[in-house]
Scaffold this motif. Sequence first.
Motif, mmCIF file in Angstrom:
data_model
loop_
_atom_site.group_PDB
_atom_site.id
_atom_site.type_symbol
_atom_site.label_atom_id
_atom_site.label_comp_id
_atom_site.label_asym_id
_atom_site.label_seq_id
_atom_site.Cartn_x
_atom_site.Cartn_y
_atom_site.Cartn_z
ATOM 1 N N PHE A 172 -13.269 -5.201 1.894
ATOM 2 C CA PHE A 172 -13.641 -4.620 0.396
ATOM 3 C C PHE A 172 -13.971 -3.355 0.324
ATOM 4 C CE2 PHE A 172 -15.402 -9.079 0.545
ATOM 5 C CZ PHE A 172 -14.330 -9.738 -0.477
ATOM 6 N N PHE A 173 -13.414 -2.569 1.515
ATOM 7 C CA PHE A 173 -13.693 -0.990 1.449
ATOM 8 C C PHE A 173 -12.489 -0.596 0.854
ATOM 9 C CE2 PHE A 173 -13.092 3.240 2.965
ATOM 10 C CZ PHE A 173 -14.313 3.666 2.949
ATOM 11 N N ARG A 174 -12.739 0.516 -0.219
ATOM 12 C CA ARG A 174 -11.599 1.200 -0.748
ATOM 13 C C ARG A 174 -12.076 2.721 -0.878
ATOM 14 N NH1 ARG A 174 -9.388 -0.936 -6.141
ATOM 15 N NH2 ARG A 174 -7.421 0.126 -4.829
ATOM 16 N N LEU A 175 -11.103 3.599 -0.883
ATOM 17 C CA LEU A 175 -11.285 4.933 -0.908
ATOM 18 C C LEU A 175 -11.225 5.285 -2.332
ATOM 19 C CD1 LEU A 175 -9.125 6.487 1.849
ATOM 20 C CD2 LEU A 175 -11.656 6.491 1.897
ATOM 21 N N ASP A 176 -10.449 4.845 -3.035
ATOM 22 C CA ASP A 176 -10.228 5.384 -4.337
ATOM 23 C C ASP A 176 -11.800 5.093 -5.003
ATOM 24 O OD1 ASP A 176 -8.029 4.094 -3.457
ATOM 25 O OD2 ASP A 176 -7.236 3.481 -4.936
ATOM 26 N N ASP A 177 -12.027 6.159 -5.762
ATOM 27 C CA ASP A 177 -13.414 6.293 -6.247
ATOM 28 C C ASP A 177 -13.429 5.199 -7.523
ATOM 29 O OD1 ASP A 177 -13.599 8.282 -4.363
ATOM 30 O OD2 ASP A 177 -13.089 9.818 -6.009
ATOM 31 N N GLY B 81 -1.986 9.863 2.060
ATOM 32 C CA GLY B 81 -2.703 9.463 3.381
ATOM 33 C C GLY B 81 -4.169 9.089 3.350
ATOM 34 N N ILE B 82 -4.579 8.780 4.565
ATOM 35 C CA ILE B 82 -6.075 8.430 4.525
ATOM 36 C C ILE B 82 -6.519 9.481 5.760
ATOM 37 C CG2 ILE B 82 -7.802 6.956 5.537
ATOM 38 C CD1 ILE B 82 -5.533 4.799 4.627
ATOM 39 N N PRO B 83 -7.671 10.419 5.412
ATOM 40 C CA PRO B 83 -8.394 11.142 6.335
ATOM 41 C C PRO B 83 -8.649 10.536 7.717
ATOM 42 C CG PRO B 83 -9.405 11.183 4.410
ATOM 43 C CD PRO B 83 -8.450 10.159 4.205
ATOM 44 N N GLY C 114 -4.442 -1.558 -8.064
ATOM 45 C CA GLY C 114 -4.430 -3.173 -7.348
ATOM 46 C C GLY C 114 -5.596 -3.730 -6.657
ATOM 47 N N GLY C 115 -5.465 -3.908 -5.532
ATOM 48 C CA GLY C 115 -6.313 -4.981 -4.706
ATOM 49 C C GLY C 115 -7.915 -4.567 -4.769
ATOM 50 N N VAL C 116 -8.430 -5.353 -3.953
ATOM 51 C CA VAL C 116 -9.656 -5.575 -3.950
ATOM 52 C C VAL C 116 -10.335 -4.853 -2.455
ATOM 53 C CG1 VAL C 116 -10.175 -7.240 -5.399
ATOM 54 C CG2 VAL C 116 -9.856 -7.871 -2.920
ATOM 55 N N GLY C 117 -9.732 -4.424 -1.641
ATOM 56 C CA GLY C 117 -10.027 -3.761 -0.252
ATOM 57 C C GLY C 117 -9.834 -4.746 0.764
ATOM 58 N N LEU C 118 -9.031 -5.813 0.585
ATOM 59 C CA LEU C 118 -8.999 -6.636 1.584
ATOM 60 C C LEU C 118 -7.528 -6.529 2.334
ATOM 61 C CD1 LEU C 118 -10.368 -10.187 0.472
ATOM 62 C CD2 LEU C 118 -11.322 -9.146 2.182
ATOM 63 N N GLY C 119 -6.562 -5.863 1.849
ATOM 64 C CA GLY C 119 -5.379 -5.692 2.461
ATOM 65 C C GLY C 119 -5.378 -5.645 3.777
ATOM 66 N N LEU C 120 -6.033 -4.246 4.336
ATOM 67 C CA LEU C 120 -5.667 -3.892 5.533
ATOM 68 C C LEU C 120 -6.451 -4.889 6.484
ATOM 69 C CD1 LEU C 120 -5.904 -0.096 5.147
ATOM 70 C CD2 LEU C 120 -3.870 -1.403 5.936
ATOM 71 N N THR C 121 -7.576 -5.378 6.028
ATOM 72 C CA THR C 121 -8.610 -6.420 6.867
ATOM 73 C C THR C 121 -8.089 -7.476 7.308
ATOM 74 O OG1 THR C 121 -10.502 -5.714 5.175
ATOM 75 C CG2 THR C 121 -10.886 -7.340 6.892
ATOM 76 N N ILE C 122 -7.207 -8.272 6.276
ATOM 77 C CA ILE C 122 -6.347 -9.270 6.437
ATOM 78 C C ILE C 122 -5.045 -8.801 7.493
ATOM 79 C CG2 ILE C 122 -4.748 -10.796 5.587
ATOM 80 C CD1 ILE C 122 -6.491 -10.632 3.020
ATOM 81 N N ASN D 71 0.896 -1.116 -0.045
ATOM 82 C CA ASN D 71 0.218 -0.044 -0.047
ATOM 83 C C ASN D 71 1.026 1.200 -0.128
ATOM 84 O OD1 ASN D 71 -2.402 -1.435 -0.136
ATOM 85 N ND2 ASN D 71 -2.852 -1.128 2.241
ATOM 86 N N ALA D 72 1.827 1.200 0.960
ATOM 87 C CA ALA D 72 2.591 2.400 1.041
ATOM 88 C C ALA D 72 3.401 2.824 -0.222
ATOM 89 C CB ALA D 72 3.592 2.304 2.297
ATOM 90 N N ALA D 73 3.772 1.710 -0.848
ATOM 91 C CA ALA D 73 4.604 1.845 -2.075
ATOM 92 C C ALA D 73 3.786 2.202 -3.304
ATOM 93 C CB ALA D 73 5.368 0.495 -2.591
ATOM 94 N N ARG D 74 2.413 1.961 -3.296
ATOM 95 C CA ARG D 74 1.597 2.301 -4.204
ATOM 96 C C ARG D 74 1.040 3.724 -3.948
ATOM 97 N NH1 ARG D 74 -3.443 -1.057 -3.592
ATOM 98 N NH2 ARG D 74 -1.963 -2.782 -4.095
ATOM 99 N N TYR D 75 0.719 4.216 -3.047
ATOM 100 C CA TYR D 75 0.285 5.379 -2.709
ATOM 101 C C TYR D 75 1.533 6.592 -2.664
ATOM 102 C CZ TYR D 75 -4.149 3.267 -2.593
ATOM 103 O OH TYR D 75 -5.322 2.561 -2.827
#
Length: 252
Positions: A202-207, A189-191, A214-222, A160-164
């Motif tokens: 499955f939550f993602r901020l990117d509209d 960052g994230i507000p 990349g991902g489907v929003g499971l990265g931080l959940t996992i 995530n860090a490398a992506r953003y």
Amino acid sequence: PSRRLARAADNFGKGRDVSNFKPEGATEVRQAAQAFMAMRERIQRQITQRTDMLSGVSHDLRTPLTRMKLQLAMFKNVDGVDDLSADVSEMEHMLEGYLAFARGEGTEKPAPTDLGMLLEDVVGQVRRRGRPIDLHLEDRLSLPLRPNAFKRCVTNLVENAARYGQHVSVRAGHRGDAIEITVDDDGPGIPEDKRAEVFRPFFRLDDSRNPETGGVGLGLTIARDVVRSHGGEILLSESPTGGLRGRIRLPL
Ligand SMILES: Nc1ncnc2c1ncn2[C@@H]1O[C@H](COP(=O)(O)OP(=O)(O)O)[C@@H](O)[C@H]1O
Ligand SMILES: [Mg+2]
């Protein structure tokens, strides 16, 4: 004996092996120990049940989804079909992500792990995909971990860090009676009011559901699930360079 019981309970909370624990000592202590063992069994059974159910559901959903995909393929050139196909593909992608996670969970046993080496591994892998990443290890860090699960957890944060961000820095060391790993980036960052939500499945901020990001929003959940299964916690804040800081705290 009561101290051994306390230690076993503490170890169990950190996801460590307590299978060789035996009730002993005065009647009351033995009773408490037996209650502890029964509780441990129930918790373990619940975890297995949850994992089995979720992977069963994901698995069963794959069949109708595949059928939908085949049927959609027959309606080429019909208005809106491309969007539908994209949605079906995305659902498949989400299910694959979840299944991969559910399969690995629960089976791996904790083992004495050199955390420094593990971090070097993870950072090396992400570096090879083209981002410079600083790694700073403050001490020799070694503790019982489920190495593959934990690797996945740190990888998710570093990716995530490398992506953003453009610059990523990873640091690890002892803080009191815990080990702390921080992953900093200089991205957007994230507000603050979204920092709890991003942990939801499955939550993602990117509209834009841009496949490039990349991902489907499971990265931080996992990642959080893995850290918690080791008795630790994961916290998000702002990094010194204005991006995101992810902080993992593991009790020793
Ligand atoms: N380092 C970061 N900087 C900015 N936003 C982030 C960062 N890490 C995660 N996010 C946001 O949190 C969301 C959830 O992250 P994650 O669970 O890893 O899912 P994914 O990477 O699959 O989108 C991401 O979609 C993104 O919007
Ligand atoms: Mg991610």
